[in-house]
Scaffold this active site. Sequence first.
Site, mmCIF file in Angstrom:
data_model
loop_
_atom_site.group_PDB
_atom_site.id
_atom_site.type_symbol
_atom_site.label_atom_id
_atom_site.label_comp_id
_atom_site.label_asym_id
_atom_site.label_seq_id
_atom_site.Cartn_x
_atom_site.Cartn_y
_atom_site.Cartn_z
ATOM 1 N N CYS A 78 45.038 29.262 -18.246
ATOM 2 C CA CYS A 78 44.560 29.047 -19.605
ATOM 3 C C CYS A 78 43.129 28.516 -19.543
ATOM 4 C CB CYS A 78 45.492 28.103 -20.377
ATOM 5 S SG CYS A 78 45.234 26.364 -20.047
ATOM 6 N N CYS A 118 3.315 13.888 -3.510
ATOM 7 C CA CYS A 118 3.902 14.572 -4.661
ATOM 8 C C CYS A 118 2.970 14.459 -5.870
ATOM 9 C CB CYS A 118 5.262 13.953 -4.973
ATOM 10 S SG CYS A 118 6.085 14.707 -6.370
ATOM 11 N N CYS A 173 11.489 12.464 7.063
ATOM 12 C CA CYS A 173 12.644 11.599 6.851
ATOM 13 C C CYS A 173 12.753 11.123 5.407
ATOM 14 C CB CYS A 173 12.577 10.400 7.789
ATOM 15 S SG CYS A 173 11.192 9.299 7.463
ATOM 16 N N CYS A 211 -4.381 -12.209 0.663
ATOM 17 C CA CYS A 211 -5.372 -12.481 1.701
ATOM 18 C C CYS A 211 -4.852 -13.443 2.758
ATOM 19 C CB CYS A 211 -6.617 -13.056 1.051
ATOM 20 S SG CYS A 211 -7.874 -13.488 2.233
ATOM 21 N N HIS A 265 -12.187 -15.017 13.938
ATOM 22 C CA HIS A 265 -11.549 -13.719 13.754
ATOM 23 C C HIS A 265 -12.498 -12.536 13.774
ATOM 24 C CE1 HIS A 265 -7.760 -15.571 13.222
ATOM 25 N NE2 HIS A 265 -7.173 -14.424 12.964
ATOM 26 N N CYS A 309 -6.293 -11.330 16.937
ATOM 27 C CA CYS A 309 -5.167 -11.795 16.139
ATOM 28 C C CYS A 309 -4.043 -10.777 16.201
ATOM 29 C CB CYS A 309 -5.631 -11.994 14.700
ATOM 30 S SG CYS A 309 -4.340 -12.417 13.545
HETATM 31 ZN ZN LIG Z 1 9.384 10.058 8.605
HETATM 32 ZN ZN LIG Z 2 -5.148 -14.421 12.945
HETATM 33 ZN ZN LIG Z 3 46.613 25.672 -18.295
HETATM 34 ZN ZN LIG Z 4 7.477 13.022 -6.885
#
Ligand SMILES: [Zn+2]
Ligand SMILES: [Zn+2]
Ligand SMILES: [Zn+2]
Ligand SMILES: [Zn+2]
Lengths: 152, 574
Positions: free
Chosen positions: B221, B315, B325, B375, B398, B405
Site C-alpha cells: 500500500c 572555499c 583531511c 602579544c 629576542h 625563543c
Molecule cells: Zn590535512
Molecule cells: Zn621568548
Molecule cells: Zn501497507
Molecule cells: Zn565553504
Amino acid sequence: MAGNKRLLKELAECQQNPPPGCKIALENDEDILIWNVTMAAPSDSVYAGGNFKILIKLPKEYPFKPPQLNFKTKVYHPNVTNDENGSMCLGMLRADEWKPPNKIADVLKLVRTVLASPQPDDAVEQGIAEQYKNNRKEFDKIAKDWVNKYAK
Amino acid sequence: MPTTTRKRKAEVLTNITDVFAEPQRKVSKVHPQVPKDSIPREEAALPATPQTLTEGMDSDDDFNSVASSVDLGEDMSSSVDFGAGESDVDVDDDYQDDGAFDTTAKDLTPQRKHFEVDFKVYSPQDIQSQQDTQVAEVSNLLEQPTEATAILLRYTRWNKERLIEQYMDDQERMLEKAGLGQEINQNPPRLEVRNNFTCDICCEDGPGLETFAMNCEHRFCTDCYRHYLTQKIKDEGEAARIKCPGDGCGKIIDSKSLDLLVPDDLTDRYHQVLMRTYVDDKESLKWCPAPNCVYAVECGVKRKDLNRVVPTVHCDCKHAFCFGCSLPDHQPTPCVLVKRWVKKCEDDSETANWISANTKECPKCQSTIEKNGGCNHMTCRKCKNEFCWMCMGLWSEHGTSWYNCNRFEERSGTDARDAQAKSRQSLERYLHYYNRYANHEQSARLDKDIFHKTEKKMTLLQSSSGMSWIEVQFMEQASQALQQCRQTLKWTYAFAYYLARNNMTEIFEENQKDLEMAVENLSEMFEKPTDQLAGLKVEMLDKSSYCRQRRVILLDDTAKNLRDGNWQFNVELS
Ligand SMILES: [Zn+2]
Ligand SMILES: [Zn+2]
Ligand SMILES: [Zn+2]
Ligand SMILES: [Zn+2]
Ligand SMILES: [Zn+2]
Ligand SMILES: [Zn+2]
C-alpha cells in the site's frame, strides 16, 4: 501506523501455528512489543535437549525497523555474544538488510537454523569460532556442558 | 592568458579602492558561478583521471605542470597554463583570497608558490549540472533512459569507464546488479487502486487500497511504501541505493517512483542526499566542512600524495581547509603529523593543562601578570620588566640573532642517561612545542577579541571623525594577516616537534623565528590606544604585508622540501 494490525496478526499466527520448536508469549499482556520465546534446539544439533529463552523487542517503528533479539539463556555459540546481552548477529536484522515484509516467524526460523549450524566466519565470539573450526570435539563438549548447566 | 590577470601584477597598491575592487574580479574568475549557461559543462563535468604528484618527480617544472594539469574544468585550466617551461604566470593570486589585499608589486612573484594547489569551488547547481551532463552523455551511449542511467552511474560510483565496460561486457548482468532488472523501458511507475489486496507490511486489506509497485511487482500500500522511503531517506540518509521493500528484492528505487510517492520536502532531501553521495563517491571532490556551507571543492591531490603536499584549499565561503583531511588549514604540517599531534595533545592534555593558564608571574618581581591580548611581549606593571610570555626570557634579547625563543635546546648527553632523565627531557621537549603551539592558538583568539573591540571603536571613529569605511579597513586586513600567520605559526610547532635535527632544521627555525617576530610586532600595535590607531595606518599596513611575506617564505620553503622529500622526521610518515 502499520503497527498494530500487523503485529496482532503476526502474534495470532505465531501462537496458532508456531515456528518449529518455538513457544511464544507476550512478556506481559499490556505490551505487544516484547515477546518471550522458548526455543527447543533441533534434536540433531549439539544443543539437543536445550530450551533457550529468547527475548524479542520490537521497535515502535516495527515492521519498518528490525526487531531486536537476545538470548536470555547462556549459550556457547560463535554467533551469540557471551555476555549478559546474548545478542545474535543475524544479517537479516541489520537495518540495511531488513525488509518490512519480513516476519518474526522468519527470524525465529533463521535463529534456529543458525543455532544448529554455527557460522564461524560471521562470528561475534572469535575464540569460540576458532575452536569450532579447529577443535570441534572440545567445542561440542563445552556446548553440551552449557546446555546441561543453563538450558535445562 | 587573460590580460586582466597579467596586468594585475603591475598594479601597485596606491589606492585602497582598487584593492577592494580586485577580489571581486578574482572571485568571478576562479569560481565560475556567473555565466553558467554559456560555459560548456562537459569538461568540468567529466574530469579526466587527474594526474598528480608522483614519487619520481624532481624538478619544479615537473611539479608545476603535473599539478596544474589536474583537470579542474574549463576556466581554471585555461587561465593556468604552465606549458613548455613558461613560468611567467601569475596564478598565485587566484586562490589567495585571504591574502588578497596586500599584493603590492614588490612582493608578487610570478611563479605559483610551492604550497599552493589548484582547486575549484562548485555550487550545488554546478554539481547538479555535472551529474546531469554525465547522465545525458552516458544515457545516449547506452541508449537507456536517464533515470536508469543515473542509477547505473550511481551504482558504479560515477566511474563512467567502468560502467561502460561492464555494460558492454554483459548488459543483463549489469542491469541486474544495479537493481534495474531488464524491463526498464516499459511502464512508467504509477499508483494503482486495488480491491482484493492485502498489504504484506501493514496487513491492511480493505477495498479501494491505493498501492504501488515497481516493475518487480512487489506491491504494497502507498502508505507503507511511503513510510519505508521516508525512513530510508530521513533516518538512514540513504538515496542512491534504496532497494524495493520486497523481501529479498534488490531493485533500486528510481527517482521517478520516488517523486510519485513522497512529499516535496522529502524529495528535496532525497536529491540532497543524492548530491552528497555523488561528492562522497568522488575522490577529487569534497564538501567544504564549514558549518552551513553548501559548496564543494575539487582538487586533484590524492590520498597517496599527502606526505608530499599539504593541499590547503579556499572555499568561496572564506573557509580555508585541508583537502586531504578536511581539518582547518594546517600548513606546513602534513596530514599524518597533524593527526598524530592532535592525538598526542589529547592524550597528554592533563600534563599540558597548566599552560593554558592566562596568568603567570613576572620573572623579576613575581607579581602576577595577566595576558589579555595576543602579544607575547609583556611588560610588568609593577617593575616594568619586559619579558617574553613564551619563554619568560628578556624581551630585549629576542630580536638578536643569538637568542632562540622558538628552538628547543636539547640538553647535552650527560644528564640524559638514565631513563627518568630521558623521559623528563622528552616531556620537556614536548611541552616546549606544545606550549608554543597552544599559545599561538590562544593568541589568535585574543587578537581577534582585541580586533572586535577595536572594530567597534573604529566604527565610532568613523562617525565622529568622518573617516570612511574604506579608510578603517586596514585594521581588518591587519587582523586577518595576524590570524592567518598565527595559524601557520601554530602548526610550525607541531611540524618542528616531529622534525629530526639536522642542518635543515636551522633554516626552518630561522624562518619560524622571523615570522614570529613579525607577528609579535604587528600584534603589539593592536594594543595601542584607539586614538593613535588612525595615525598608525601606514605602519600597520607595512607590518601586515611583512608578516604575509614571511609567511609565504616559510610555507614555500617548507612545501618545496616536503615535495622533494628533504625533511627528515623523527617518526614514520606512513
Ligand atoms: Zn590535512
Ligand atoms: Zn621568548
Ligand atoms: Zn501497507
Ligand atoms: Zn565553504
Ligand atoms: Zn521488488
Ligand atoms: Zn615585575
